[in-house]
Scaffold this motif. Sequence first.
Motif, PDB file in Angstrom:
ATOM      1  N   CYS A 168       0.830  -1.208   0.000  1.00  0.00           N
ATOM      2  CA  CYS A 168       0.000   0.000   0.000  1.00  0.00           C
ATOM      3  C   CYS A 168       0.858   1.248   0.000  1.00  0.00           C
ATOM      4  O   CYS A 168       1.826   1.357   0.741  1.00  0.00           O
ATOM      5  CB  CYS A 168      -0.918   0.020   1.226  1.00  0.00           C
ATOM      6  SG  CYS A 168      -2.058  -1.361   1.276  1.00  0.00           S
ATOM      7  N   SER A 169       0.456   2.222  -0.813  1.00  0.00           N
ATOM      8  CA  SER A 169       1.134   3.508  -0.772  1.00  0.00           C
ATOM      9  C   SER A 169       0.514   4.422   0.270  1.00  0.00           C
ATOM     10  O   SER A 169       1.118   5.380   0.708  1.00  0.00           O
ATOM     11  CB  SER A 169       1.069   4.175  -2.150  1.00  0.00           C
ATOM     12  OG  SER A 169      -0.286   4.348  -2.530  1.00  0.00           O
ATOM     13  N   ASP A 223     -10.800  10.548  -8.711  1.00  0.00           N
ATOM     14  CA  ASP A 223     -11.065   9.145  -9.024  1.00  0.00           C
ATOM     15  C   ASP A 223     -11.882   8.547  -7.891  1.00  0.00           C
ATOM     16  O   ASP A 223     -11.350   8.236  -6.826  1.00  0.00           O
ATOM     17  CB  ASP A 223      -9.732   8.393  -9.181  1.00  0.00           C
ATOM     18  CG  ASP A 223      -9.950   6.911  -9.462  1.00  0.00           C
ATOM     19  OD1 ASP A 223     -11.104   6.536  -9.730  1.00  0.00           O
ATOM     20  OD2 ASP A 223      -8.964   6.164  -9.425  1.00  0.00           O
ATOM     21  N   GLU A 253      -9.911  -0.429  -2.243  1.00  0.00           N
ATOM     22  CA  GLU A 253      -8.829  -0.152  -3.196  1.00  0.00           C
ATOM     23  C   GLU A 253      -9.351   0.737  -4.317  1.00  0.00           C
ATOM     24  O   GLU A 253     -10.438   0.504  -4.868  1.00  0.00           O
ATOM     25  CB  GLU A 253      -8.282  -1.456  -3.772  1.00  0.00           C
ATOM     26  CG  GLU A 253      -7.123  -1.257  -4.730  1.00  0.00           C
ATOM     27  CD  GLU A 253      -6.548  -2.576  -5.237  1.00  0.00           C
ATOM     28  OE1 GLU A 253      -5.586  -2.538  -6.022  1.00  0.00           O
ATOM     29  OE2 GLU A 253      -7.093  -3.641  -4.859  1.00  0.00           O
ATOM     30  N   ASN A 254      -8.566   1.781  -4.665  1.00  0.00           N
ATOM     31  CA  ASN A 254      -8.965   2.630  -5.784  1.00  0.00           C
ATOM     32  C   ASN A 254      -8.277   2.157  -7.061  1.00  0.00           C
ATOM     33  O   ASN A 254      -7.508   1.193  -7.058  1.00  0.00           O
ATOM     34  CB  ASN A 254      -8.671   4.107  -5.489  1.00  0.00           C
ATOM     35  CG  ASN A 254      -7.175   4.388  -5.329  1.00  0.00           C
ATOM     36  OD1 ASN A 254      -6.322   3.575  -5.688  1.00  0.00           O
ATOM     37  ND2 ASN A 254      -6.856   5.556  -4.787  1.00  0.00           N
ATOM     38  N   SER A 255      -8.563   2.835  -8.160  1.00  0.00           N
ATOM     39  CA  SER A 255      -8.055   2.396  -9.459  1.00  0.00           C
ATOM     40  C   SER A 255      -6.550   2.547  -9.578  1.00  0.00           C
ATOM     41  O   SER A 255      -5.928   1.948 -10.457  1.00  0.00           O
ATOM     42  CB  SER A 255      -8.752   3.174 -10.576  1.00  0.00           C
ATOM     43  OG  SER A 255      -8.517   4.571 -10.430  1.00  0.00           O
ATOM     44  N   GLU A 256      -5.929   3.335  -8.690  1.00  0.00           N
ATOM     45  CA  GLU A 256      -4.483   3.514  -8.710  1.00  0.00           C
ATOM     46  C   GLU A 256      -3.753   2.512  -7.819  1.00  0.00           C
ATOM     47  O   GLU A 256      -2.542   2.571  -7.666  1.00  0.00           O
ATOM     48  CB  GLU A 256      -4.132   4.946  -8.276  1.00  0.00           C
ATOM     49  CG  GLU A 256      -4.684   6.005  -9.232  1.00  0.00           C
ATOM     50  CD  GLU A 256      -4.328   7.416  -8.782  1.00  0.00           C
ATOM     51  OE1 GLU A 256      -3.712   7.540  -7.699  1.00  0.00           O
ATOM     52  OE2 GLU A 256      -4.658   8.369  -9.493  1.00  0.00           O
ATOM     53  N   GLY A 257      -4.502   1.603  -7.199  1.00  0.00           N
ATOM     54  CA  GLY A 257      -3.870   0.574  -6.388  1.00  0.00           C
ATOM     55  C   GLY A 257      -3.651   0.958  -4.944  1.00  0.00           C
ATOM     56  O   GLY A 257      -3.058   0.182  -4.184  1.00  0.00           O
ATOM     57  N   GLU A 258      -4.127   2.124  -4.527  1.00  0.00           N
ATOM     58  CA  GLU A 258      -4.007   2.506  -3.125  1.00  0.00           C
ATOM     59  C   GLU A 258      -5.038   1.731  -2.306  1.00  0.00           C
ATOM     60  O   GLU A 258      -6.200   1.636  -2.696  1.00  0.00           O
ATOM     61  CB  GLU A 258      -4.230   4.013  -2.953  1.00  0.00           C
ATOM     62  CG  GLU A 258      -3.139   4.857  -3.595  1.00  0.00           C
ATOM     63  CD  GLU A 258      -3.404   6.341  -3.412  1.00  0.00           C
ATOM     64  OE1 GLU A 258      -2.441   7.104  -3.289  1.00  0.00           O
ATOM     65  OE2 GLU A 258      -4.590   6.720  -3.397  1.00  0.00           O
ATOM     66  N   LYS A 259      -4.597   1.191  -1.186  1.00  0.00           N
ATOM     67  CA  LYS A 259      -5.465   0.340  -0.377  1.00  0.00           C
ATOM     68  C   LYS A 259      -5.657   0.938   1.018  1.00  0.00           C
ATOM     69  O   LYS A 259      -4.756   1.531   1.585  1.00  0.00           O
ATOM     70  CB  LYS A 259      -4.866  -1.060  -0.248  1.00  0.00           C
ATOM     71  CG  LYS A 259      -4.770  -1.806  -1.561  1.00  0.00           C
ATOM     72  CD  LYS A 259      -4.210  -3.205  -1.355  1.00  0.00           C
ATOM     73  CE  LYS A 259      -4.116  -3.952  -2.679  1.00  0.00           C
ATOM     74  NZ  LYS A 259      -3.581  -5.329  -2.494  1.00  0.00           N
ATOM     75  N   THR A 297     -12.283  12.671  -4.179  1.00  0.00           N
ATOM     76  CA  THR A 297     -11.159  12.719  -5.104  1.00  0.00           C
ATOM     77  C   THR A 297     -11.674  12.721  -6.535  1.00  0.00           C
ATOM     78  O   THR A 297     -12.851  12.487  -6.794  1.00  0.00           O
ATOM     79  CB  THR A 297     -10.243  11.497  -4.892  1.00  0.00           C
ATOM     80  OG1 THR A 297     -11.002  10.316  -5.193  1.00  0.00           O
ATOM     81  CG2 THR A 297      -9.749  11.425  -3.466  1.00  0.00           C
TER      82      THR A 297
END
Length: 458
Positions: A9-10, A197, A276-282, A195
């Motif tokens: 996770c970022s 997204d 999780e969003n489309s950018e891979g952030e969890k 956001t």
Amino acid sequence: MLLAFVTSCSKVYTGQPNIGNNPAHTRGVPQFSYFSTSDVLENNDTQAIIFVDIVDNSLIFKNYSDTLLSKVSLEHKIVNNEDSNVIDKKYNIIIGKSKNHKYYDYSSSYKEYAYKIAPGDYSLRITLTDLHTNLRTTKEIELKIPHPKQSSFFLSDIRFFEKRESNTNYKSINGYNVNSDFDSLKFNYQITSNTKDNDFSIQSTLYTYNYDDAPAKPMSDRNFRASSIEYRGIDYVNEEIVERSSRKLYIDESITIEKNFTNLEKGNYRYEALIENSEGEKYFKIRDFSIKSKNYPYLNTASELARPLYYLMKNEEYQKINTFKSADSVKKAIDLFWLQEIKNSVTAKKVIELYYQRVEESNLQFSSFKEGWKTDLGMIYILFGPPMYVDQGFGKMTWYYEFDAGLVDPKIVFQDTRHMNTKFPFKNYILVRSSDLFNLQYTQIQSWRDGSILKSVQ
């Protein structure tokens, strides 16, 4: 368990409610459990919700016109960490009891409070005062109220509720242990996002785990290996999925996700929400809990009364009593066990009351992944009673007694196998066993079986 998600996770939001082991109750020192959460309403107003469960048997009750009453005050102080604005509310509460109420019986008085409050970071202080003793208990927590139109992303803590057949409303579960006599369990949490997204994948999972469910082993047995299930308590490495659901949502400002369960068996569980969003952030939150027996923490059936005799019976006696099928046969076997050495029925009744009182007190104070009477703390409490005093720190806890068993120090030492582990929902104390403790346990067992235990409690 949690690290598996953190490494990928970022940006991560974690947290769980205060759900550790139950504290020992001192009459007149008020105790309560609580849970506080933010809430975004449909009109985008925000509020703080506070759920409080007051432990009745921690209070002093006095006789008022043939009614036992306790008088307490409950104060909420909510302070804005930025501008120091304060919401300060105080409630006087009267709690009534039947005269037949036993002092160790567990009951609680449940309260819910909601305050409209602006978005921001707050400090919440809850103070409960017993007005008969003027003693008080204060607990504090940090609370974040998200802004539904400005927050980039916010995931609330998971709220956990139960509903029973006798009650049409859900009640917040602030602790770890759940009585299995429920009609429905409900989990919900809120997601707030503003956001660019707003497309999210939401996965809700209920896990169950293998755990140590056996009564405590003798004090003179070998110490457990660090790899054993007795030492670990719960095997959080090898989880089993009970149910998992996934879906994609477009989140505009705020949305509440809710899940209900009705037929869960006795065991230890973890409910997890992973976003999780489309950018891979969890982002994820968890809620651990344990489902105990229907009558927990009490012993109401013949089989429930028979099981704690494990600490007093010889192996062949215990195996025999568990072969009986009917409740009447088990009850007769229990009576025969107590009377075979005590002989006197009046004395036997006093000993039986003391024994099961301690069993139920152990369930109230020491339950974790298993019932309190099965834990090492519970076994020692049942056999020896409360210690004279306790020394605790650095992953160990020592109970001091007055007994004379030829020991250099009249003490019993426990080790916290989860010391410094912030991902475990409670401390897991296990007895430091030694062959030197054989005579001590044997002598204490005999004092129960012949009734002489009463001399040590008078």
